[in-house]
Motif scaffolding. Structure first.
Motif, PDB file in Angstrom:
ATOM      1  N   MET A   1       0.846  -1.184   0.000  1.00 43.15           N
ATOM      2  CA  MET A   1       0.000   0.000   0.000  1.00 43.15           C
ATOM      3  C   MET A   1       0.886   1.241   0.000  1.00 43.15           C
ATOM      4  N   THR A   2       1.357   1.626  -1.178  1.00 41.32           N
ATOM      5  CA  THR A   2       2.279   2.758  -1.260  1.00 41.32           C
ATOM      6  C   THR A   2       1.577   4.096  -1.088  1.00 41.32           C
ATOM      7  N   ASP A   3       0.273   4.168  -1.416  1.00 46.21           N
ATOM      8  CA  ASP A   3      -0.471   5.409  -1.234  1.00 46.21           C
ATOM      9  C   ASP A   3      -0.726   5.603   0.255  1.00 46.21           C
ATOM     10  N   PRO A   4      -0.285   6.721   0.832  1.00 35.74           N
ATOM     11  CA  PRO A   4      -0.457   6.924   2.281  1.00 35.74           C
ATOM     12  C   PRO A   4      -1.920   6.919   2.704  1.00 35.74           C
ATOM     13  N   ARG A   5      -2.810   7.275   1.806  1.00 36.78           N
ATOM     14  CA  ARG A   5      -4.232   7.249   2.156  1.00 36.78           C
ATOM     15  C   ARG A   5      -4.715   5.812   2.371  1.00 36.78           C
ATOM     16  N   LEU A   6      -4.211   4.887   1.554  1.00 35.72           N
ATOM     17  CA  LEU A   6      -4.561   3.481   1.755  1.00 35.72           C
ATOM     18  C   LEU A   6      -3.954   2.939   3.042  1.00 35.72           C
ATOM     19  N   THR A   7      -2.757   3.384   3.346  1.00 37.43           N
ATOM     20  CA  THR A   7      -2.128   2.985   4.609  1.00 37.43           C
ATOM     21  C   THR A   7      -2.987   3.445   5.783  1.00 37.43           C
ATOM     22  N   GLU A   8      -3.514   4.657   5.664  1.00 36.33           N
ATOM     23  CA  GLU A   8      -4.401   5.177   6.707  1.00 36.33           C
ATOM     24  C   GLU A   8      -5.666   4.325   6.823  1.00 36.33           C
ATOM     25  N   LEU A   9      -6.252   3.968   5.680  1.00 35.49           N
ATOM     26  CA  LEU A   9      -7.463   3.154   5.692  1.00 35.49           C
ATOM     27  C   LEU A   9      -7.194   1.786   6.298  1.00 35.49           C
ATOM     28  N   ALA A  10      -6.077   1.180   5.909  1.00 41.39           N
ATOM     29  CA  ALA A  10      -5.730  -0.131   6.451  1.00 41.39           C
ATOM     30  C   ALA A  10      -5.511  -0.061   7.963  1.00 41.39           C
ATOM     31  N   GLY A  11      -4.940   1.036   8.430  1.00 41.49           N
ATOM     32  CA  GLY A  11      -4.752   1.199   9.868  1.00 41.49           C
ATOM     33  C   GLY A  11      -6.060   1.425  10.592  1.00 41.49           C
ATOM     34  N   LEU A  12      -6.966   2.136   9.945  1.00 43.80           N
ATOM     35  CA  LEU A  12      -8.274   2.416  10.533  1.00 43.80           C
ATOM     36  C   LEU A  12      -9.118   1.149  10.645  1.00 43.80           C
ATOM     37  N   LEU A  13      -9.015   0.302   9.625  1.00 46.62           N
ATOM     38  CA  LEU A  13      -9.803  -0.940   9.572  1.00 46.62           C
ATOM     39  C   LEU A  13      -8.856  -2.120   9.333  1.00 46.62           C
ATOM     40  N   PRO A  14      -8.186  -2.590  10.358  1.00 43.47           N
ATOM     41  CA  PRO A  14      -7.189  -3.657  10.165  1.00 43.47           C
ATOM     42  C   PRO A  14      -7.782  -4.964   9.650  1.00 43.47           C
ATOM     43  N   ALA A  47     -16.932  -6.428   4.861  1.00 37.63           N
ATOM     44  CA  ALA A  47     -17.669  -7.621   5.272  1.00 37.63           C
ATOM     45  C   ALA A  47     -18.964  -7.287   5.987  1.00 37.63           C
ATOM     46  N   ASP A  48     -19.150  -6.025   6.372  1.00 31.75           N
ATOM     47  CA  ASP A  48     -20.371  -5.668   7.093  1.00 31.75           C
ATOM     48  C   ASP A  48     -20.659  -4.178   6.939  1.00 31.75           C
ATOM     49  N   ILE A  49     -21.787  -3.776   7.493  1.00 33.83           N
ATOM     50  CA  ILE A  49     -22.237  -2.388   7.358  1.00 33.83           C
ATOM     51  C   ILE A  49     -21.264  -1.437   8.022  1.00 33.83           C
ATOM     52  N   ALA A  50     -20.759  -1.814   9.170  1.00 35.84           N
ATOM     53  CA  ALA A  50     -19.849  -0.922   9.899  1.00 35.84           C
ATOM     54  C   ALA A  50     -18.610  -0.612   9.068  1.00 35.84           C
ATOM     55  N   GLU A  51     -18.093  -1.602   8.357  1.00 35.15           N
ATOM     56  CA  GLU A  51     -16.922  -1.349   7.515  1.00 35.15           C
ATOM     57  C   GLU A  51     -17.270  -0.420   6.358  1.00 35.15           C
ATOM     58  N   VAL A  52     -18.468  -0.583   5.774  1.00 37.97           N
ATOM     59  CA  VAL A  52     -18.880   0.314   4.694  1.00 37.97           C
ATOM     60  C   VAL A  52     -18.949   1.750   5.213  1.00 37.97           C
ATOM     61  N   GLN A  53     -19.561   1.937   6.375  1.00 39.89           N
ATOM     62  CA  GLN A  53     -19.645   3.285   6.942  1.00 39.89           C
ATOM     63  C   GLN A  53     -18.260   3.886   7.182  1.00 39.89           C
ATOM     64  N   SER A  54     -17.357   3.076   7.717  1.00 39.12           N
ATOM     65  CA  SER A  54     -16.009   3.580   8.009  1.00 39.12           C
ATOM     66  C   SER A  54     -15.273   3.945   6.726  1.00 39.12           C
ATOM     67  N   ILE A  55     -15.464   3.152   5.675  1.00 40.29           N
ATOM     68  CA  ILE A  55     -14.824   3.454   4.385  1.00 40.29           C
ATOM     69  C   ILE A  55     -15.325   4.789   3.849  1.00 40.29           C
ATOM     70  N   VAL A  56     -16.655   4.990   3.902  1.00 39.39           N
ATOM     71  CA  VAL A  56     -17.229   6.229   3.363  1.00 39.39           C
ATOM     72  C   VAL A  56     -16.757   7.433   4.175  1.00 39.39           C
ATOM     73  N   ARG A  57     -16.711   7.308   5.476  1.00 40.58           N
ATOM     74  CA  ARG A  57     -16.235   8.421   6.302  1.00 40.58           C
ATOM     75  C   ARG A  57     -14.758   8.720   6.027  1.00 40.58           C
ATOM     76  N   TRP A  58     -13.964   7.664   5.876  1.00 35.61           N
ATOM     77  CA  TRP A  58     -12.549   7.852   5.513  1.00 35.61           C
ATOM     78  C   TRP A  58     -12.438   8.561   4.167  1.00 35.61           C
ATOM     79  N   ALA A  59     -13.253   8.139   3.187  1.00 33.46           N
ATOM     80  CA  ALA A  59     -13.192   8.733   1.848  1.00 33.46           C
ATOM     81  C   ALA A  59     -13.485  10.226   1.901  1.00 33.46           C
ATOM     82  N   ASN A  60     -14.444  10.631   2.739  1.00 25.62           N
ATOM     83  CA  ASN A  60     -14.747  12.054   2.882  1.00 25.62           C
ATOM     84  C   ASN A  60     -13.549  12.822   3.424  1.00 25.62           C
TER      85      ASN A  60
END
Length: 460
Positions: A1-14, A47-60
């Motif tokens: 994950m060379t993009d730091p934003r993806l690194t952040e997402l992976a850290g947020l949702l391990p 895998a679940d609704i909570a992960e979808v919500q976290s992804i969308v909030r991260w994207a914002n």
């Protein structure tokens, strides 16, 4: 994950499955249009609704665009990720969550295939009636996002008619629980219907409650050979008058030739210009007698010159394959597709104008068309000549589409019947929506998705 934003997402949702594998990017970054080179930044598999919500909030927060991804069987570029977006695949959210025998509803996750929903309903001796050829690979979330139609709209309507409730993650990352399976709910705006057909531009469907119905009685399938275009609607009118129709589809001799080359079996010895495959209730002798009377009248009037009735499920499937196998048989030719609709009453005049236009503008190019004539939806497939580069071909086709749009305007039709606007049809949205409507649509988008992260560039 060379993009730091993806690194952040992976850290947020391990626990989130993230992929930058080239094969995954290619596969999940495109739909059936094949006109854009996939270029997503990554593919997320929540895998679940909570992960979808976290992804969308991260994207914002990260300023990353999201492309929701189902089975990607659409033909308008609505699921294309070609500008570094994060694809959010719902593949892992593919379960049946519950069945209510009193309400006769099935609650499912968005990544479940249409065919799996149909099978689950069948286990309870009920039926989910929305149906089309891509049933094995398309997903319910995508069906809802495009208000998918298919081959049984004439009897059962579009997907919209079968959605009892939705859970949706908005562009804010909020979770909405819409309608909750109520049959009657006069409590203001029905936001469920804003989501249906919104092409993932307002939010991500994360759960759906679907109405089921009783299976139809015994049906029969009939294939008819029709000698002329002007006879098609006469046959349809007579079928609708005499039979309890499940489906009424047509295709041309060119379409049949491609399906036969792909393994389909033609039951006739002679080639005919047009064909109709129809399915209808045949649960008693009166219904079967009505079918024979319908056939004999059509032959007597000269509207039909040959026909065959399936006498087994295998024969019925073989006849249906001649219609349902068309899209797959054409795929290798990289066709340019138009998916249009007019009112049923306007079909004869529109088809006459359309055929003249296509003959004049594509004199040396093969055009294959077919459709759900019983609901006014026609599919036009222009096959790319092998010696013509794709950009030139698309430009030529778009020029003809502009003329087709004018024909549709005259007949009060739509440039998109069941595949949405996506990227492909954006230039012609104003042909079916007034400036005032488009302004309101943009306003709705801004409320649901203020930072524009949800499937940007599509539809609007």
């Amino acid at each position: 994950m060379t993009d730091p934003r993806l690194t952040e997402l992976a850290g947020l949702l391990p626990g989130l499955k993230l992929s930058i594998d080239a094969g995954d990017l290619e596969h999940h970054g495109r739909d059936w249009t094949r006109r854009w080179t996939p270029a997503p930044m990554a593919v997320a598999f929540p895998a679940d609704i909570a992960e979808v919500q976290s992804i969308v909030r991260w994207a914002n927060g990260a300023g990353v665009a999201i492309v929701p991804s189902g089975g990607r069987t659409g033909l308008s570029g609505g699921a294309v990720a070609a500008r570094g977006e994060l694809v959010v695949s719902l593949d892992r959210m593919n379960k049946v969550l519950g069945f209510d025998p009193i309400d006769r509803t099935l609650t499912v996750q968005p990544g479940i295939a249409l065919e799996a929903v149909q099978n689950a309903a069948r286990e309870h001796r009920l039926m989910y009636p929305v149906d089309f050829a891509a049933r094995g690979s398309c997903q319910i979330g995508g069906n809802i996002a495009t208000n998918a139609g298919g081959i049984r709209v004439i009897r059962y309507g579009n997907t919209r008619q079968w959605v009892a409730g939705l859970k949706v993650v908005t562009g804010h990352g909020e979770l909405l629980d819409l309608n909750r399976g109520l049959v009657k709910n006069a409590s203001g705006y029905d936001l469920r219907h804003l989501v249906i057909g919104s092409e993932g531009t307002l939010g991500i469907v994360v759960e759906a409650t679907l109405w089921l119905t009783s299976p139809p009685p015994e049906t029969q399938v009939m294939l008819l050979a029709v000698p002329a275009m002007d006879a098609l609607m006469k046959v349809f009118a007579e079928a609708r008058h005499r039979l309890r129709l499940e489906a009424f589809e047509f295709f041309t001799d060119r379409a049949l030739a491609h399906v036969k080359a792909h393994g389909g079996q033609d039951p006739f010895d002679t080639v005919h210009p047009f064909y109709v495959v129809t399915e209808f209730d045949a649960d008693d002798e009166a219904a079967k007698d009505a079918a024979m009377a319908f056939f004999e009248l059509c032959v007597g009037e000269g509207w039909v010159v040959d026909g065959v009735i399936a006498s087994s499920e295998a024969q019925a499937a073989s006849l249906w394959r001649l219609r349902e196998g068309i899209t797959e048989s054409l795929a290798r030719h990289r066709p340019y597709k138009n998916d249009v609709s007019v009112r049923i009453a306007a079909v004869p005049a529109f088809m006459d104008d359309m055929q003249h236009l296509l003959a004049a503008e594509y004199p040396d190019v093969e055009v294959v068309w077919f459709g759900h004539i019983g609901d006014g939806n026609l599919h036009i497939n222009v096959l790319k000549p092998a010696d013509l580069d794709n950009d030139t071909f698309v430009a030529q086709c778009e020029h003809v589409t502009s003329m087709l749009v004018e024909t549709l305007r005259r007949h009060g039709g739509s440039i998109s019947a069941e595949h949405g606007i996506g990227l492909v049809k954006k230039p012609w949205l104003s042909s079916v929506r007034s400036p005032e409507e488009i302004t309101l649509m943009r306003g709705i988008k801004a409320v649901w998705d203020p930072n524009g992260v949800m499937n940007p560039g599509k539809l609007l």
